[in-house]
Design an enzyme around this catalytic site. Structure first.
Site, PDB file in Angstrom:
ATOM      1  N   GLU B  50      -0.490   7.452  -4.167  1.00  0.00           N
ATOM      2  CA  GLU B  50      -1.712   7.560  -4.962  1.00  0.00           C
ATOM      3  C   GLU B  50      -2.111   9.020  -4.951  1.00  0.00           C
ATOM      4  O   GLU B  50      -2.263   9.627  -3.891  1.00  0.00           O
ATOM      5  CB  GLU B  50      -2.845   6.749  -4.324  1.00  0.00           C
ATOM      6  CG  GLU B  50      -2.868   5.307  -4.719  1.00  0.00           C
ATOM      7  CD  GLU B  50      -4.033   4.586  -4.062  1.00  0.00           C
ATOM      8  OE1 GLU B  50      -5.008   5.256  -3.654  1.00  0.00           O
ATOM      9  OE2 GLU B  50      -3.955   3.370  -3.923  1.00  0.00           O
ATOM     10  N   ASP B  61     -16.535   7.465  -3.033  1.00  0.00           N
ATOM     11  CA  ASP B  61     -15.798   8.094  -1.941  1.00  0.00           C
ATOM     12  C   ASP B  61     -16.692   8.603  -0.831  1.00  0.00           C
ATOM     13  O   ASP B  61     -17.801   9.085  -1.072  1.00  0.00           O
ATOM     14  CB  ASP B  61     -14.953   9.250  -2.485  1.00  0.00           C
ATOM     15  CG  ASP B  61     -13.719   8.736  -3.206  1.00  0.00           C
ATOM     16  OD1 ASP B  61     -12.948   7.987  -2.577  1.00  0.00           O
ATOM     17  OD2 ASP B  61     -13.553   9.043  -4.401  1.00  0.00           O
ATOM     18  N   TYR B 176      -5.372  -3.862  -6.016  1.00  0.00           N
ATOM     19  CA  TYR B 176      -5.853  -3.065  -4.884  1.00  0.00           C
ATOM     20  C   TYR B 176      -7.069  -3.791  -4.319  1.00  0.00           C
ATOM     21  O   TYR B 176      -8.116  -3.844  -4.960  1.00  0.00           O
ATOM     22  CB  TYR B 176      -6.237  -1.671  -5.379  1.00  0.00           C
ATOM     23  CG  TYR B 176      -6.599  -0.660  -4.293  1.00  0.00           C
ATOM     24  CD1 TYR B 176      -7.462  -0.967  -3.247  1.00  0.00           C
ATOM     25  CD2 TYR B 176      -6.071   0.632  -4.346  1.00  0.00           C
ATOM     26  CE1 TYR B 176      -7.779  -0.035  -2.281  1.00  0.00           C
ATOM     27  CE2 TYR B 176      -6.407   1.584  -3.384  1.00  0.00           C
ATOM     28  CZ  TYR B 176      -7.254   1.239  -2.350  1.00  0.00           C
ATOM     29  OH  TYR B 176      -7.590   2.170  -1.400  1.00  0.00           O
TER      30      TYR B 176
END
Lengths: 403, 279
Positions: B50, B61, B176
């Site tokens: 990734e 994040d 994911y």
């Protein structure tokens, strides 16, 4: 051809205003946003919710706020007749409380006990902390470290009210970063937390919901103007950062073609310098904080830091409905520099004995520019969205006075 | 059409082991070092890569990946440079899948059609775009699938059974699973809860499931990998990058070896998982 017969029907079911708006959020938040949309639709249709709102608006916020004829300002400018919508007289000192009240009552209906908010100038943070104190909810306010510095009185106010103020040190340390941090909190504390967004931006349903809560400004203005002048105003002027005070004033008038509408963005040190917060004048459509809208960015799509003397306008985006109203030409977006706002701040204080927030001073500055060119029977309403007490230390500093 | 992602997961299945997905931020701490690191990942044991696309406002994040993105931007990284980097990597390795992970705005500004064309030509296999939920599929997901690039969706602990079909509908390559409600590099996931969640997702899709967010050590990676088709490690790797920088924030001779050393330990732990179970 599909012709719009109303400007007041948006957003569509996906949250779009033209190409703007939408729901650009992480999957973790999607179920929450869908639940919020459902809960808000149910509350909106429930007369008991509206009744509860009305009660607090009257007895806690102090509505209706006056529509005040600014006689000396009008004389001084020598043109249009200028009225001020006195949102600065609301409890907590700005229009922000209208929206916060709605969202807090909604959070209570949804059983959420923890409230988070982002704040720039601190006005939204203070309003949120206030209502959390009133209803015994826990409150965390994210505020850029730069803003914590320049808005110290509001920081202390929030702490007095029992809120936890978290200074945000990431990125440019201002409002956009506070919003990033609030979203990070929300994604982490999904089960018990309600995110109380302070402006007409963010993922659907926030832009439309916040606008609905703020529209009381325009609805009152219509009724008050009818009573005082027996007709509609000819023009409306309001400052635009995210744009909630402006949307609140504008929305009830969008379908009245005789009413000319002006939003005022913060031009900072001047649009040409690149140091400004005027997303429409100096930006282009992009995606940030859950919606597509005009944003300040570079050619790689990286968000630029905004600049404004006013912490409340210091944001590189604008609510998606404003972006759409700009695209279709219903609202005209102007801009006002730091210096013009500072001059208007002092002018209104001297002429009317009203110290405006630096945010609202941007709108006043455009009245100073527009009104002299208009006939005396032209009626102009400017939204005095907040009071300037919080800005007094900063202005003293700029004017070279030591307090 | 079999893609590099399909081929890699098929190979992992044949080997009877879970895969290791490694995340690094493109351009961190500078373009040259980042390319050297990218080129070194497959040999160190990365099964899928990734590649983070830096963005100024990475809302999902944690501090580690935020800082990595800012280091890359400061060094002049752009989306165009990231695509160029993938193209150079493809000159060395035509098998290891590369998935770009990031936020929509840089792609939107680049232009979706132009981006997909350039990404395909560079050898990008998949996209993970954090702020594009199924509700916005028309923006990039559907055009990407039409262009032959997998759109890999995030499923999270808040994605319940009612919503799962919506999330999986246009997902391709793999799913994911975000192991925690939170941001990257935050709380450590509970391996048992993750195993249950992966089983739930597998009840809805034949696609492989990779699990990430909060996985830092070889031991955690092995524990998570035991219940999934692959495990993703990101924040821990970009933290190693940060620790190797000199006082001016520049890469040192130790930057690439330190990261590959951790990747090797992670790969060893992950590759041991089913071999032990089979013995």
């Amino acid at each position: 051809m599909n012709v719009l017969n109303s400007y007041r029907t948006g957003p569509d079911e996906g949250g779009h205003f033209g190409i703007h708006g939408g729901r650009f959020v992480a999957e973790t938040l999607m179920p929450l946003i869908l639940k919020l949309e459902e809960a808000y639709a149910a509350a909106k249709a429930d007369p008991a919710f509206q009744k509860e709102m009305d009660g607090y608006l009257a007895h806690y916020v102090g509505r209706p706020s006056p529509l005040y004829f600014a006689e000396r300002l009008t004389e001084h400018l020598g043109g249009a007749k200028v009225y001020l919508k006195r949102e600065e007289l609301n409890h907590t000192g700005s229009h922000k409380v209208n929206n916060v009240l709605g969202q807090i009552l909604l959070a209570r209906r949804m059983g959420k006990g923890r409230i988070i908010a982002e704040t720039g100038a601190g006005q939204h943070g203070v309003a949120t902390a206030t209502l959390c104190a009133r209803f015994g909810l826990s409150c965390v306010v994210y505020m850029g470290a730069v803003d914590v510095e320049r808005q110290a009185p509001n920081v202390f106010r929030m702490k007095l009210l029992g809120a936890e103020v978290v200074p945000v040190t990431s990125g440019s340390k201002t409002l956009k970063d506070a919003m990033n941090e609030a979203l990070r909190d929300w994604v982490t504390n999904v089960s018990d937390t309600f995110y109380c967004i302070g402006t007409v931006a963010g993922p659907h349903p926030y832009p439309g919901m916040v606008r609905d809560f703020q529209s009381i400004i325009g609805r009152e203005t219509r009724a008050q103007m009818q009573e005082m002048e027996g007709r509609l105003p000819d023009s409306l002027v309001a400052a635009v950062g995210g744009g909630s005070n402006a949307m609140g004033l504008f929305h009830p008038f969008l379908d009245d073609p005789s009413v000319e509408i002006f939003g005022v963005e913060a031009a900072g040190r001047g649009i040409s310098t690149g140091e400004h917060a005027a997303s429409i004048a100096g930006g282009r459509p992009g995606v940030l904080h859950g919606n597509r809208t005009y944003l300040l960015m570079d050619d790689d799509g990286q968000i630029k830091e905004a600049h404004s003397i006013s912490a409340g306008l210091d944001y590189p985006g604008i609510g998606p409905e404003h972006s759409w109203l700009n695209d279709i030409g219903r609202v005209k977006y102007l801009s006002c520099t730091d210096q013009e706002a500072l001059d208007a701040f002092q002018l209104l204080t001297r002429l009317e004995g009203i110290i405006p927030a630096l945010e609202s001073a941007h709108a006043v500055a455009k009245v100073v520019e527009l009104a002299p060119k208009l006939p005396k029977d032209h009626i102009m309403v400017v939204n005095l969205s907040g009071r300037g007490d919080k800005d007094v230390p900063q202005v003293a500093d700029i004017l070279g006075t030591t307090l | 059409m079999s893609t590099r992602i399909d081929a890699r997961f098929a190979a992992l299945k044949a080997e009877g082991r879970p895969g290791l997905v490694t995340f690094i931020t493109a351009g961190d701490p500078d373009g040259t070092t980042s390319l050297a690191l990218l080129n070194a990942l497959p040999a160190a044991g990365a099964d899928v890569i990734e590649l983070g696309v830096p963005f100024t406002d990475p809302m999902a994040d944690g501090p580690a990946i935020q800082a990595a993105g800012l280091r890359a931007l400061k060094a002049g990284q752009t989306l165009a440079k990231t695509l160029a980097m993938v193209k150079l990597f493809r000159g060395e390795d035509n098998e290891t899948p590369i998935v770009l992970m990031g936020y929509y705005n840089p792609i939107y500004v680049y232009g979706v059609d132009r981006f997909l064309e350039d990404a395909k030509a560079a050898g990008v296999d998949g996209l993970i775009i954090v702020d594009l939920p199924p509700e916005e599929d028309k923006e990039l997901c559907l055009p990407a699938l039409a262009a032959g690039i997998d759109f890999i969706r995030l499923a999270t602990p808040t994605t319940d059974d009612a919503r799962l079909p919506t999330v999986l509908k246009h997902t391709a390559g793999f799913v994911y699973y975000v192991s925690i409600t939170g941001i990257t590099g935050a709380a450590t996931p509970d391996a048992d809860l993750v195993r249950g969640a992966v089983a739930r997702i597998k009840g809805h899709t034949p696609l492989p499931v990779a699990v990430g967010f909060g996985v830092k050590t070889p031991e955690q990676a092995a524990a998570i990998a035991a219940g999934a088709d692959a495990v993703v490690v990101g924040s821990a790797l970009v933290e190693v990058v940060r620790h190797t920088l000199d006082e001016k924030g520049h890469a040192t001779a130790n930057t690439v070896p330190a990261v590959t050393a951790l990747v090797e330990r992670l790969a060893e732990a992950v590759r041991a998982v089913r071999r032990q179970a089979a013995e």
